[in-house]
Motif scaffolding. Sequence first.
Motif, PDB file in Angstrom:
ATOM      1  N   ILE A  11      21.460 100.526  40.241  1.00 26.22           N
ATOM      2  CA  ILE A  11      20.216 100.014  39.671  1.00 26.22           C
ATOM      3  C   ILE A  11      20.364 100.080  38.153  1.00 26.22           C
ATOM      4  CG2 ILE A  11      17.737 100.343  39.482  1.00 26.22           C
ATOM      5  CD1 ILE A  11      17.948 101.918  42.186  1.00 26.22           C
ATOM      6  N   LEU A  12      20.090  98.968  37.477  1.00 27.49           N
ATOM      7  CA  LEU A  12      20.159  98.936  36.023  1.00 27.49           C
ATOM      8  C   LEU A  12      18.777  99.246  35.457  1.00 27.49           C
ATOM      9  CD1 LEU A  12      21.871  98.232  33.492  1.00 27.49           C
ATOM     10  CD2 LEU A  12      20.891  95.943  33.658  1.00 27.49           C
ATOM     11  N   VAL A  13      18.716 100.213  34.547  1.00 30.72           N
ATOM     12  CA  VAL A  13      17.461 100.591  33.898  1.00 30.72           C
ATOM     13  C   VAL A  13      17.591 100.218  32.426  1.00 30.72           C
ATOM     14  CG1 VAL A  13      15.858 102.453  33.391  1.00 30.72           C
ATOM     15  CG2 VAL A  13      17.163 102.481  35.533  1.00 30.72           C
ATOM     16  N   PHE A  14      16.837  99.180  32.008  1.00 32.30           N
ATOM     17  CA  PHE A  14      16.895  98.688  30.634  1.00 32.30           C
ATOM     18  C   PHE A  14      15.588  99.037  29.931  1.00 32.30           C
ATOM     19  CE2 PHE A  14      16.607  94.879  27.666  1.00 32.30           C
ATOM     20  CZ  PHE A  14      17.460  95.421  26.722  1.00 32.30           C
ATOM     21  N   LEU A  15      15.602 100.213  29.297  1.00 34.60           N
ATOM     22  CA  LEU A  15      14.427 100.757  28.610  1.00 34.60           C
ATOM     23  C   LEU A  15      14.894 101.525  27.381  1.00 34.60           C
ATOM     24  CD1 LEU A  15      12.612 102.236  31.741  1.00 34.60           C
ATOM     25  CD2 LEU A  15      11.839 100.272  30.418  1.00 34.60           C
ATOM     26  N   PRO A  16      13.964 101.931  26.498  1.00 32.89           N
ATOM     27  CA  PRO A  16      14.361 102.838  25.407  1.00 32.89           C
ATOM     28  C   PRO A  16      14.979 104.112  25.982  1.00 32.89           C
ATOM     29  CG  PRO A  16      12.178 101.946  25.004  1.00 32.89           C
ATOM     30  CD  PRO A  16      12.575 101.507  26.381  1.00 32.89           C
ATOM     31  N   THR A  58      10.591  96.525  31.178  1.00 37.71           N
ATOM     32  CA  THR A  58       9.197  96.208  30.875  1.00 37.71           C
ATOM     33  C   THR A  58       9.049  94.696  30.718  1.00 37.71           C
ATOM     34  OG1 THR A  58       9.624  96.554  28.535  1.00 37.71           O
ATOM     35  CG2 THR A  58       8.714  98.421  29.768  1.00 37.71           C
ATOM     36  N   ARG A  59       7.807  94.257  30.668  1.00 35.12           N
ATOM     37  CA  ARG A  59       7.494  92.820  30.668  1.00 35.12           C
ATOM     38  C   ARG A  59       8.251  92.008  29.617  1.00 35.12           C
ATOM     39  NH1 ARG A  59       1.811  92.225  29.458  1.00 35.12           N
ATOM     40  NH2 ARG A  59       1.712  93.775  31.076  1.00 35.12           N
ATOM     41  N   PRO A  60       8.326  92.418  28.352  1.00 39.60           N
ATOM     42  CA  PRO A  60       8.993  91.567  27.356  1.00 39.60           C
ATOM     43  C   PRO A  60      10.476  91.326  27.640  1.00 39.60           C
ATOM     44  CG  PRO A  60       7.683  93.263  26.275  1.00 39.60           C
ATOM     45  CD  PRO A  60       7.693  93.586  27.736  1.00 39.60           C
ATOM     46  N   GLU A  61      11.133  92.250  28.329  1.00 38.95           N
ATOM     47  CA  GLU A  61      12.571  92.115  28.567  1.00 38.95           C
ATOM     48  C   GLU A  61      12.919  91.434  29.882  1.00 38.95           C
ATOM     49  OE1 GLU A  61      11.262  94.993  27.305  1.00 38.95           O
ATOM     50  OE2 GLU A  61      12.038  94.681  25.296  1.00 38.95           O
ATOM     51  N   ILE A  62      11.943  91.119  30.722  1.00 47.30           N
ATOM     52  CA  ILE A  62      12.236  90.519  32.029  1.00 47.30           C
ATOM     53  C   ILE A  62      12.964  89.183  31.861  1.00 47.30           C
ATOM     54  CG2 ILE A  62      11.210  89.480  34.087  1.00 47.30           C
ATOM     55  CD1 ILE A  62       9.103  91.686  34.004  1.00 47.30           C
ATOM     56  N   ASP A  63      12.431  88.289  31.046  1.00 46.96           N
ATOM     57  CA  ASP A  63      13.073  86.981  30.847  1.00 46.96           C
ATOM     58  C   ASP A  63      14.455  87.131  30.229  1.00 46.96           C
ATOM     59  OD1 ASP A  63      11.012  85.542  31.958  1.00 46.96           O
ATOM     60  OD2 ASP A  63       9.999  85.227  30.039  1.00 46.96           O
ATOM     61  N   LEU A  64      14.587  88.082  29.340  1.00 47.28           N
ATOM     62  CA  LEU A  64      15.873  88.323  28.704  1.00 47.28           C
ATOM     63  C   LEU A  64      16.934  88.672  29.753  1.00 47.28           C
ATOM     64  CD1 LEU A  64      16.693  89.513  25.447  1.00 47.28           C
ATOM     65  CD2 LEU A  64      17.298  91.266  27.100  1.00 47.28           C
ATOM     66  N   LEU A  65      16.593  89.581  30.677  1.00 54.64           N
ATOM     67  CA  LEU A  65      17.545  89.968  31.726  1.00 54.64           C
ATOM     68  C   LEU A  65      17.814  88.815  32.675  1.00 54.64           C
ATOM     69  CD1 LEU A  65      16.409  93.593  32.659  1.00 54.64           C
ATOM     70  CD2 LEU A  65      18.283  92.871  31.171  1.00 54.64           C
ATOM     71  N   ARG A  66      16.781  88.080  33.050  1.00 60.26           N
ATOM     72  CA  ARG A  66      16.959  86.964  33.987  1.00 60.26           C
ATOM     73  C   ARG A  66      17.753  85.816  33.376  1.00 60.26           C
ATOM     74  NH1 ARG A  66      11.165  87.131  36.926  1.00 60.26           N
ATOM     75  NH2 ARG A  66      11.677  88.759  38.417  1.00 60.26           N
TER      76      ARG A  66
END
Length: 159
Positions: A11-16, A58-66
Amino acid sequence: MSIETTHPKRILVFLPVAAANAIVAKLASHGHDSVAVSTFPEAFIALRSDHYSFAITTRPEIDLLRNIRSIPVVNLEVFFHTEPSGDGPLVTSKRFDSSAFMKRIEFLVQPMATRVEPAGAERAKNEAVREPKTPRWWVAVKSMLGLPRRREGLKDVRS
């Protein structure tokens, strides 16, 4: 054709950093293998590999990851609920719903074939396939124009 054993993906966790480490620790306590990344280059490199089944962010990074790779993404923000705290109505705090979060994670780590389908989908499978019912307004128009009520003997041009 050989049957290979498939290892569960990470599982990738992309957070601070602090938040990512807290989520990784929570996932590890439930037996899930996860990796924390906190910068875009790290996320890009991680998602270019095929080692991750889904991501948490979080919401702002969802499109970035997709945009990097089309994988399921869990929005961590939906598991925070506002609760009034103290005596004043203006003071609020946010509470993390860890049980709902872990239920979502448990659902996503299951193989696609074993996931439970919604009740409506299961019921629809068991019922016979019926043709759609003609709307009443169309029946009235056909009647006024003197057209036949049934389509017997006609071929569907879509098939």
